[in-house]
Design an enzyme around this catalytic site. Structure first.
Site, short mmCIF file in Angstrom:
data_model
loop_
_atom_site.label_atom_id
_atom_site.label_comp_id
_atom_site.label_asym_id
_atom_site.label_seq_id
_atom_site.Cartn_x
_atom_site.Cartn_y
_atom_site.Cartn_z
CG ASP A 7 -5.35 -0.32 -0.84
OD1 ASP A 7 -5.30 -0.13 0.55
OD2 ASP A 7 -5.90 -0.36 -1.72
NE ARG A 13 -9.69 -5.05 6.70
CZ ARG A 13 -8.42 -4.12 5.79
NH1 ARG A 13 -8.53 -3.45 5.35
NH2 ARG A 13 -7.59 -4.75 6.40
CG ASP A 24 -9.18 6.45 -1.43
OD1 ASP A 24 -9.61 5.58 -1.78
OD2 ASP A 24 -9.09 7.47 -1.83
NE ARG A 25 -7.01 4.66 4.97
CZ ARG A 25 -8.25 4.07 5.13
NH1 ARG A 25 -8.30 5.47 5.95
NH2 ARG A 25 -9.11 3.76 4.70
CG HIS A 58 -3.22 3.67 1.97
ND1 HIS A 58 -4.41 3.96 1.00
CD2 HIS A 58 -3.07 2.97 2.36
CE1 HIS A 58 -4.76 3.08 1.57
NE2 HIS A 58 -4.06 2.16 2.24
CG ASP A 95 -1.79 -1.08 1.31
OD1 ASP A 95 -2.94 -0.70 1.64
OD2 ASP A 95 -2.02 -2.06 0.98
CG HIS A 155 -6.28 -5.30 3.08
ND1 HIS A 155 -7.38 -4.49 2.76
CD2 HIS A 155 -7.23 -6.00 3.13
CE1 HIS A 155 -8.38 -4.11 2.72
NE2 HIS A 155 -8.53 -5.57 3.20
CG ASN A 176 -9.06 -2.34 -0.02
OD1 ASN A 176 -8.22 -2.15 0.18
ND2 ASN A 176 -9.81 -1.70 1.16
CG HIS A 177 -8.45 2.50 -0.94
ND1 HIS A 177 -9.27 3.26 -0.16
CD2 HIS A 177 -7.94 1.47 0.51
CE1 HIS A 177 -9.71 2.75 1.10
NE2 HIS A 177 -9.09 2.15 1.89
CG HIS A 184 -4.76 -4.76 -1.99
ND1 HIS A 184 -4.16 -3.94 -2.04
CD2 HIS A 184 -6.19 -4.56 -1.10
CE1 HIS A 184 -4.14 -3.16 -0.80
NE2 HIS A 184 -6.03 -3.26 -1.02
#
Lengths: 163, 566
Positions: free
Chosen positions: B219, B436, B222-223, B192, B190, B463, B251-252, B303
């Site tokens: 991922d 989750r 995001d964030r 992010h 990830d 993840h 998943n993002h 992922h």
């Protein structure tokens, strides 16, 4: 008499709550089990100071017949309750700790050399691992003089200890 | 046992003082006892720090997953509403799902390309100019530009995404790679939107090239604040070296998640004119990203994780671009509903929460009820859905429908969600991932069975944030790799990447992006992280204070201002 019983029950309930709280922090699967390797941390966070030998004894008592690597809460709770109620593995008072350092400071210099402390901690008693030694030095070693002023170290570390 | 030693220590106290006054050197026995005392005390101190570190972590993680779970709950509700209440006429077009469903592109590829070429770039623009096919000078220009905070113009962004989409369409769902004697494959987790971490990896490990192939395991966005720059670089390198760059979907990489977790906002802020077009294109690009990568037919990289229903052969055959979002189930007819009788009770609250029975047929499920820092409480107890007939609410009564096989689209969607959302657990079995709200928890037996079935030896996934940037589990058969350092807070965790050579023995490389040069001690790190977690928690409590007050007041029937903890 009834009053005593109530307050005793209240105390036990209080103790159970504390134990449950500490246990839950390491219960990653939310099924009331924790990895056996975290038991030491849990017991110590509850205010007890067992040495490694004592810790192994406790673990032996609460492990399954066939060790699974996990400790179940049902087994942990009664043993831990007993430990807390009987005040086993009491905390070490600051002055005693200081005296212990003074024992190691054979020349009474008021500080310990880096090699001195390292030697004692990694070769005597229940030796530190390299990681533990490095971690202690990172906090204890005076970077300018390269020695450990143990009196300051002890005061600093015992600041947020519970009574 | 314990009592004995305590007594000895007490005696010791007296003996220590006597020895001090005597001028003789302390006996070896005394030295040993002093050492043990210090060690015992220090270990206890460290244990307390670890405890604080652990619950700080729990706070961060719970807040993070609670948000995601909310999202899934909300989407679940949306889906239910859309499926049940928008087609009562039978044939009419339904306007609501148009809002969430992917828009059918009226333009052809050629037309789009021309359209983008006609966008003018002003003279005042000092950023990189891209022409296709890309060359190394373009990627270098992008790197320099981003280091200088210089953005890429909207036209080039659109063209870049357009080319990426064309390339990805030709790729299969599962990418097969092989190692050679000469080079190792680098696998990252990830990111992010952390551009600093990506640049640090490139600096430490080398830019992507034929000698330095990379796999990025999802991922990317995001964030973090630089998701746009991160994907521009990743897609640019993908176009430049399609054989040496692999991007797995996370998943993002999901337009509905992006709405909530910052990527959509970042795009709209950075691209005021072309933002909407860019977002629509990104939606397509994300859904075209491959789902899994396999190295030497031995190492599986996805992922999230796997489930007991994971079937790699089936996975290779699905139409992955149809799974636009984990949060928008494929359309289903009124015939097939996974509604059980218990949802009727839920009507006074949010009726849409699908009561997930703990069978493997549902991938979205209701939250686990626990006394812990758990997000919203369950609606009503979940009941196992009857296997022979479904009680479906219809008007004011129930109607029984036969349970048909789930349509293929649904199975495809489930495969993808499980691979992108699941987490490993240490105890055997496979259960719904209630933390989750989607995907599964898979045990070591599930891993073992899947790897054995396909003759593989290792599963690499991401993840989950890990303190050291990586973590092994399931007897070394599963590695979690996470590449965003300081994810929760300055000093919270390291990032890491894996290098895999011919022998397929993973080597780990860790790093930590930091604004401070001085190394923090463990105590300082714990203090900083703890402070941050507590503040985050305070914010949450403050934001939800009216709800909390209402909930508390429910328990406080006498209005005393106090409630008792159970």
């Amino acid at each position: 008499m009834a009053e005593d019983k109530d307050s005793a029950e209240a105390i036990v309930a209080e103790v159970h709550k504390k134990i449950s709280g500490a246990f839950d922090v390491f219960d990653h699967e939310f099924n009331k089990t924790v990895d056996v390797r975290e038991i030491g941390t849990i017991i110590r966070s509850l205010g007890c100071f067992p040495n490694e030998g004592e810790l192994h004894d406790v673990i032996a008592e609460i492990e399954e017949e066939e060790p699974t690597g996990y400790i179940r809460f049902e087994k942990f709770l009664p043993t831990m309750t007993k430990v807390l109620m009987e005040r086993k593995f009491r905390p070490i008072p600051e002055d005693l700790l200081l005296q212990a350092f003074e024992v190691l400071d054979k020349q009474k210099k008021g500080h310990l050399e880096l090699e001195e402390l390292t030697k004692y901690m990694t070769q005597e008693g229940e030796p530190f691992t390299q990681e533990e030694m490095e971690e202690m030095l990172s906090a204890a070693l005076d970077p300018d003089k390269n020695v450990i002023f143990y009196k300051d170290f002890v005061s600093m570390m015992t600041v947020d200890d519970p009574r | 046992m314990g009592c004995g030693t305590s007594v000895t220590i007490d005696n010791q106290a007296r003996r220590l003082t006597t020895d001090k006054t005597a001028k003789n050197p302390p006996s070896p026995a005394l030295t040993m006892k002093a050492a043990i005392l210090i060690q015992r005390w220090y270990r206890r101190y460290i244990a307390r720090l670890e405890m604080r570190q652990r619950y700080t972590w729990n706070i961060f993680q719970s807040i993070e997953y609670a948000g995601e779970q909310d999202q899934l709950q909300l989407s679940s509700f949306f889906n239910f509403m859309l499926d049940n209440f928008t087609q009562l006429n039978g044939n009419g077009p339904d306007l609501i799902s148009h809002l969430l469903d992917p828009v059918v592109d009226p333009w052809s590829d050629r037309e789009r390309q021309t359209k983008y070429e006609q966008i003018t770039v002003p003279e005042s623009y000092s950023g990189p100019h891209l022409t296709f096919p890309l060359t190394v000078s373009h990627t270098n220009a992008l790197l320099s530009a981003f280091k200088e905070q210089q953005p890429l113009h909207g036209r080039y962004m659109l063209q870049l995404l357009h080319e990426t989409k064309k390339l990805l369409k030709q790729m299969p769902n599962v990418i097969h790679l092989s190692t050679t004697y000469a080079k190792e494959i680098t696998i990252c987790g990830d990111l992010h939107g952390r551009l600093d971490d990506l640049l640090l990896i490139f600096y430490k490990n080398g830019l992507p090239s034929a000698e330095t192939p990379y796999v990025f395991n999802g991922d990317f966005v995001d964030r973090g604040k630089k998701s746009v720059e991160v994907i521009i670089l990743l897609f640019a390198y993908l176009l430049l070296y399609p054989d040496h760059m692999t991007l797995n979907r996370g998943n993002h990489e999901d337009h509905i998640m992006n709405l909530r977790y910052g990527f959509t906002k970042e795009v709209m802020q950075k691209y005021k004119t072309h933002g909407r077009d860019i977002l629509l294109l990104i939606q397509d690009v994300f859904s075209l990203l491959p789902i899994a990568t396999i190295i030497d037919n031995k190492v599986l990289i996805v992922h999230g994780g796997i489930s007991d229903m994971t079937d790699l052969d089936f996975l290779s055959s699905i139409e992955r671009h149809k799974v636009k979002s984990a949060l928008r189930l494929p359309r289903r007819s009124l015939n097939y509903l996974e509604v059980t009788g218990s949802s009727r009770q839920g009507q006074s609250e949010s009726p849409g929460c699908r009561q997930g029975s703990c069978s493997s047929s549902s991938s979205l499920c209701s939250p686990r009820r626990s006394s812990r820092l758990s997000p919203r409480p369950c609606l009503s107890p979940s009941m196992p859905s009857p296997t022979d007939a479904l009680q479906v609410p219809f008007l004011d009564s129930f109607t029984a429908l036969p349970v048909p096989q789930p349509p293929r689209e649904e199975l495809e969607w489930k495969q993808v969600v499980d691979l992108l959302w699941s987490d490993p657990k240490s105890q055997p079995g496979c259960s719904p991932n209630t933390f989750r709200g989607g995907g599964r928890y898979f045990g070591p037996d599930v891993t073992h069975r899947l790897l054995e079935r396909h003759g593989m030896s290792l599963l690499i996934r991401s993840h989950e944030c890990k303190q050291e940037g990586y973590e092994l589990c399931h007897d070394g058969q599963v590695i979690t790799i996470f590449s965003a350092s300081n994810y929760y807070e300055e000093g919270s965790n390291r990032g890491a990447y894996i290098k895999l050579g011919r022998e397929l023995l993973p080597r780990f490389f860790q790093y930590q992006v930091s604004r401070i040069t001085r190394k923090l001690t463990l105590t300082q790190r714990v203090n900083v992280a703890e402070g941050s977690a507590v503040r985050a928690l305070q914010e949450k409590l403050f934001a939800h204070r009216s709800e909390l007050m209402a909930a508390f007041q429910q328990y406080d029937t006498s209005n005393s201002g106090k409630i008792f903890l159970q």
